[in-house]
Design an enzyme around this catalytic site. Structure first.
Site, PDB file in Angstrom:
ATOM      1  N   LYS A  52       1.835   2.761  13.255  1.00 19.23           N
ATOM      2  CA  LYS A  52       0.794   2.644  12.222  1.00 19.23           C
ATOM      3  C   LYS A  52       1.350   1.898  11.012  1.00 19.23           C
ATOM      4  O   LYS A  52       0.674   1.057  10.422  1.00 19.23           O
ATOM      5  CB  LYS A  52       0.279   4.041  11.832  1.00 19.23           C
ATOM      6  CG  LYS A  52      -0.656   4.617  12.888  1.00 19.23           C
ATOM      7  CD  LYS A  52      -0.950   6.094  12.739  1.00 19.23           C
ATOM      8  CE  LYS A  52      -1.782   6.576  13.940  1.00 19.23           C
ATOM      9  NZ  LYS A  52      -2.019   8.012  13.975  1.00 19.23           N
ATOM     10  N   GLN A  96      -0.658  13.001  10.315  1.00 18.16           N
ATOM     11  CA  GLN A  96      -0.510  12.937  11.772  1.00 18.16           C
ATOM     12  C   GLN A  96      -0.613  14.335  12.388  1.00 18.16           C
ATOM     13  O   GLN A  96       0.043  15.275  11.947  1.00 18.16           O
ATOM     14  CB  GLN A  96       0.844  12.284  12.118  1.00 18.16           C
ATOM     15  CG  GLN A  96       1.050  12.017  13.596  1.00 18.16           C
ATOM     16  CD  GLN A  96       0.118  10.955  14.169  1.00 18.16           C
ATOM     17  OE1 GLN A  96      -0.331  10.049  13.474  1.00 18.16           O
ATOM     18  NE2 GLN A  96      -0.186  11.065  15.447  1.00 18.16           N
ATOM     19  N   ASP A 119      -9.385   8.934   9.258  1.00 20.66           N
ATOM     20  CA  ASP A 119      -9.472   9.471  10.624  1.00 20.66           C
ATOM     21  C   ASP A 119     -10.907   9.904  10.947  1.00 20.66           C
ATOM     22  O   ASP A 119     -11.254  10.101  12.111  1.00 20.66           O
ATOM     23  CB  ASP A 119      -8.592  10.718  10.753  1.00 20.66           C
ATOM     24  CG  ASP A 119      -7.184  10.422  11.243  1.00 20.66           C
ATOM     25  OD1 ASP A 119      -7.042   9.530  12.097  1.00 20.66           O
ATOM     26  OD2 ASP A 119      -6.248  11.095  10.776  1.00 20.66           O
TER      27      ASP A 119
HETATM   28  N1  GUN Z   1      -2.722  12.584  16.638  1.00 18.94           N
HETATM   29  C1  GUN Z   1      -3.152  11.987  17.780  1.00 18.94           C
HETATM   30  N2  GUN Z   1      -4.136  11.115  17.503  1.00 18.94           N
HETATM   31  C2  GUN Z   1      -4.335  11.159  16.171  1.00 18.94           C
HETATM   32  C3  GUN Z   1      -5.212  10.477  15.286  1.00 18.94           C
HETATM   33  O1  GUN Z   1      -6.041   9.656  15.674  1.00 18.94           O
HETATM   34  N3  GUN Z   1      -5.079  10.799  13.971  1.00 18.94           N
HETATM   35  C4  GUN Z   1      -4.192  11.715  13.513  1.00 18.94           C
HETATM   36  N4  GUN Z   1      -4.167  11.963  12.208  1.00 18.94           N
HETATM   37  N5  GUN Z   1      -3.367  12.369  14.321  1.00 18.94           N
HETATM   38  C5  GUN Z   1      -3.437  12.086  15.628  1.00 18.94           C
END
Ligand code: GUN
Length: 284
Positions: A52, A96, A119
């Site tokens: 990311k 995350q 998100d």
């Molecule tokens: N963990 C797995 N996929 C995601 C996501 O799309 N966003 C976040 N914040 N954590 C994750």
């Protein structure tokens, strides 16, 4: 052999468009910023967070990384989220998941300002998606939708089956397909006649989290198959929720793992961060 849906190529295009948009915003003095928060040592999460941050760089988005120890308390994390909510340089906040067990994920998600919730996990944004009036789409379902669109298939009127009912993927995915006039069925661990239902799908989205769960006998000839799963096999290699080698001989189009949905999730996160920056600066 089915058409291979190239998530790397589609995501590259989205990231290039996003980068151009960010450069234009920077000309106006607007610098989109994303805070990425990682708590603990989960190896997969570390890889996702690093990817990311790399994508932010490629898109000229400012990234603010916070790597916190496993021992971080819920209170400490809530305090950080509160500070990020108030920081004008931070347009998007991504914590995350999964979080360590002693932290209540829902509490953290609720604490993120809906305006910065790139998100789209906050109940306000979930509700907005439900009524079809949203600023952000959750990244993984939005990525799946873009891949379906890349095949040129019309969603309207089609039978769509989503396997999995998670808040992150299954439920919002079903809603997005419904907004596009698909006839949508959500299947899950208690579904009876799962294979039969899947065989009716013109568009099949697998988000189960189980290696090669979808076998060729569960797929209709000519279907579009989207595989959200990322499972690590005993030999260390990654594989999806779909038995790719068998299903590819039967369907019209299919996403590979890796190189399908995965890169799309990150591209959509970049897009959401730019949308957040535009909203917060009154240019959208
Ligand atoms: N963990 C797995 N996929 C995601 C996501 O799309 N966003 C976040 N914040 N954590 C994750």
């Amino acid at each position: 052999m089915a058409q291979l849906i190239d998530g790397k190529a589609v995501s590259k295009q989205i990231k290039e468009e996003t980068a151009k948009e960010v450069l234009a915003l920077r000309e106006k003095g607007i610098v989109p910023g994303l805070a990425v928060v990682l708590v603990g040592e989960d190896p997969a999460s570390k890889v996702y967070v690093s990817n990311k941050q790399k994508a932010c760089k490629a898109c000229h988005i400012e990234s603010f990384g916070y790597v916190l120890p496993e021992s971080t308390s819920e209170e400490e994390l809530l305090k950080l989220v509160g500070e990020l909510n108030e920081d004008p340089k931070v347009n998007g906040i991504l914590v995350q998941l999964p979080l360590p067990r002693h932290i209540d994920e829902n509490k953290i998600i609720h604490a993120i300002s809906p305006k910065k919730d790139v998100d789209a996990f906050h109940p306000v944004n979930v509700g907005k998606i439900m009524i079809g009036d949203y600023d952000f789409l959750p990244c993984t379902p939005a990525g799946c939708l873009a891949l379906i669109d890349s095949t040129g298939v019309e969603i309207s009127g089609k039978r769509c089956v989503v396997i999995g009912r998670s808040n992150i993927v299954g439920k919002p995915m079903a809603m997005l397909l419904l907004h596009r006039n698909g006839t949508v069925t959500i299947c899950h661990s208690k579904t009876k006649n799962l294979a039969e239902i899947c065989r009716e799908a013109d568009i099949l989205v697998a988000a189960v989290g189980r290696e090669k769960f979808v076998t060729a006998d569960m797929v209709k000839e000519g279907a579009v198959v989207i595989d959200v799963g990322i499972n690590r096999m005993e030999n260390g290699k990654l594989c999806g929720d779909v038995d790719f080698d068998a299903v590819k001989e039967k369907c019209a189009a299919i996403t590979p793992v890796p190189g399908g949905v995965g890169p799309m999730t990150i591209a959509m996160l970049m897009k959401n961060t730019v949308t957040a920056a535009k909203i917060q600066n009154g240019t959208l």
